[in-house]
Write an enzyme that holds these catalytic residues in place. Structure first.
Site, PDB file in Angstrom:
ATOM      1  CB  SER A  64      -0.548   7.240  -5.473  1.00 51.69           C
ATOM      2  OG  SER A  64      -0.634   5.844  -5.306  1.00 51.69           O
ATOM      3  CE  LYS A  67      -4.349   5.712  -4.029  1.00 52.75           C
ATOM      4  NZ  LYS A  67      -3.147   5.202  -4.699  1.00 52.75           N
ATOM      5  CB  SER A 124      -1.360   6.564  -0.668  1.00 53.33           C
ATOM      6  OG  SER A 124      -1.316   6.608  -2.085  1.00 53.33           O
ATOM      7  CE  LYS A 226      -2.167   9.953  -2.467  1.00 50.48           C
ATOM      8  NZ  LYS A 226      -0.837   9.318  -2.291  1.00 50.48           N
TER       9      LYS A 226
END
Length: 387
Positions: A64, A67, A124, A226
């Site tokens: 992730s 992202k 997320s 993140k």
């Protein structure tokens, strides 16, 4: 004649001031630091100094953390005025059905860009990423291609995207260095939107979820960015912290657990702040020496460094730092302000010496015919330059 002068007295300690020019030599300061992370990259943002790296250019499954590229695509359109936070995108069945982490959008409903961004950054949400991808490009495949193209445009050298979410896919990869560069660009290019990354909770569809970034809950100056985790990637984190005005960005990936991710990230960041420091070497337009002028309407021209200069180094290395200026003397007129007249060499700061150009601090015109004759005569008689 080439002149070399020591300049140690001109080196200035830095006390947290913002710098307009930074030396961009990538000096890797930690050669022996160990980490459990298979991939790691730690950088001082203001000076672009790499403090530590481990397999930082090896492509890896980013989970992730990729992202961040999806978010970058949105923020770029917002800044350009091509998109508004109040614009709303329709939720497709594909987005609604997507597994993994979710913000729990509802099929056929319209969701604002503001909520979708928070759903990606804080929760997320894989579903939010797909809504964004389809809303901006028509399909996730097209959007992924655009992500890869944009990554190359902004200097990411080891990044290819096959989806908007970081869902495991053969050929979908990023490097730790690329993730750090992307984080730096988000922070610097979109300061008005960056505070979203520090928000600890977001509620959507009456479901409250916490930010997965473990460092936000520790008092260590963290304000982004993140996390990531899949079986293939292990546990990863792109983190940014700021302490006393100094910002570091850390990327780790491949750790064995969420607890290890949190503790190892905090340890590496603490090391960076404790063992290294940024020093201001020269103020903007510092006069570092004067050069004699041959046949000019001024006897000397000041040699200046045009911009503020700073360097990040280990605290112990500062004692061995030395500076000297090298320039030709005398300098023949005419001289224009800004003409390059030599350079300062900084030694003892890393594996490479640093070379900083010095320029003329003012314009010096050439003497007229009579003046040149007089000046040349004085030099022949008295060995003195000038008018």
């Amino acid at each position: 004649m080439i002149v070399s002068k020591p300049l140690r007295a001109l080196l200035l300690p830095m006390f947290g001031a913002f710098l307009t020019l930074i030396l961009t030599e990538n000096l890797v300061l930690a050669q022996n630091l160990e980490t459990k992370a298979p991939h790691a990259f730690l950088i001082d943002v203001d000076t672009d100094t790499v403090l530590f790296e481990k397999q930082s250019d090896i492509p890896m499954p980013p989970a992730s953390m990729s992202k961040l590229m999806t978010v970058y695509m949105v923020l770029e359109k917002l800044k350009a005025g091509k998109l508004s936070l109040n614009d709303r995108f329709v939720v497709s069945e594909k987005a609604w059905r997507k597994g993994g982490s979710k913000m729990f959008v509802r099929v056929n409903k319209r969701v604002s860009v503001r909520d979708l961004l928070k759903g990606i950054i804080i929760q997320s949400g894989n579903d939010a990423c797909i809504v964004i991808a389809e809303g901006l490009a028509g399909s996730e495949d097209i959007f992924s291609d655009e992500m890869t193209k944009k990554a190359k445009e902004i200097g990411l050298k080891n990044s290819v995207f096959l989806n908007s979410t970081g869902w495991p896919a053969d050929g979908h990869f990023m490097s730790a260095r690329d993730l750090a560069l992307l984080a730096k660009k988000i922070i610097s290019d979109f300061p008005e939107y960056y505070p979203m990354f520090a928000e600890k909770t977001f509620t959507f569809s009456k479901i409250k979820q916490g930010n997965r970034n473990p460092l936000l809950y520790r008092n260590i100056g963290a304000d982004g960015l993140k996390t990531g985790h899949t079986e293939a990637s292990g546990y990863g984190l792109v983190a940014s912290t700021i302490r006393k005005g100094r910002r570091l960005i850390l990327v780790v990936n491949g750790l064995a657990s969420a607890r290890e991710r949190a503790s190892e990230s905090a340890r590496l960041l603490d090391w960076g702040y404790r063992e290294t420091k940024t020093y201001k070497l020269f103020e903007k337009e510092s006069i570092v020496s004067n050069a004699d002028v041959w046949l000019g309407d001024e006897p000397v021209v000041p040699l200046v460094i045009d911009n503020e200069v700073a360097i990040t180094m280990s605290r112990s290395a500062r004692k061995g730092m030395k500076a000297k200026i090298i320039f030709n003397n005398p300098v023949a007129a005419p001289i224009k302000k800004g003409d390059n007249l030599g350079h300062v060499i900084i030694t003892g700061v890393g594996p490479k010496d640093l070379k900083i150009p010095v320029s003329a601090g003012r314009t010096v015109n050439r003497l007229g015919y009579i003046g040149r004759i007089t000046s040349a005569a004085k030099y022949l008689l008295f060995g003195k330059l000038g008018s």
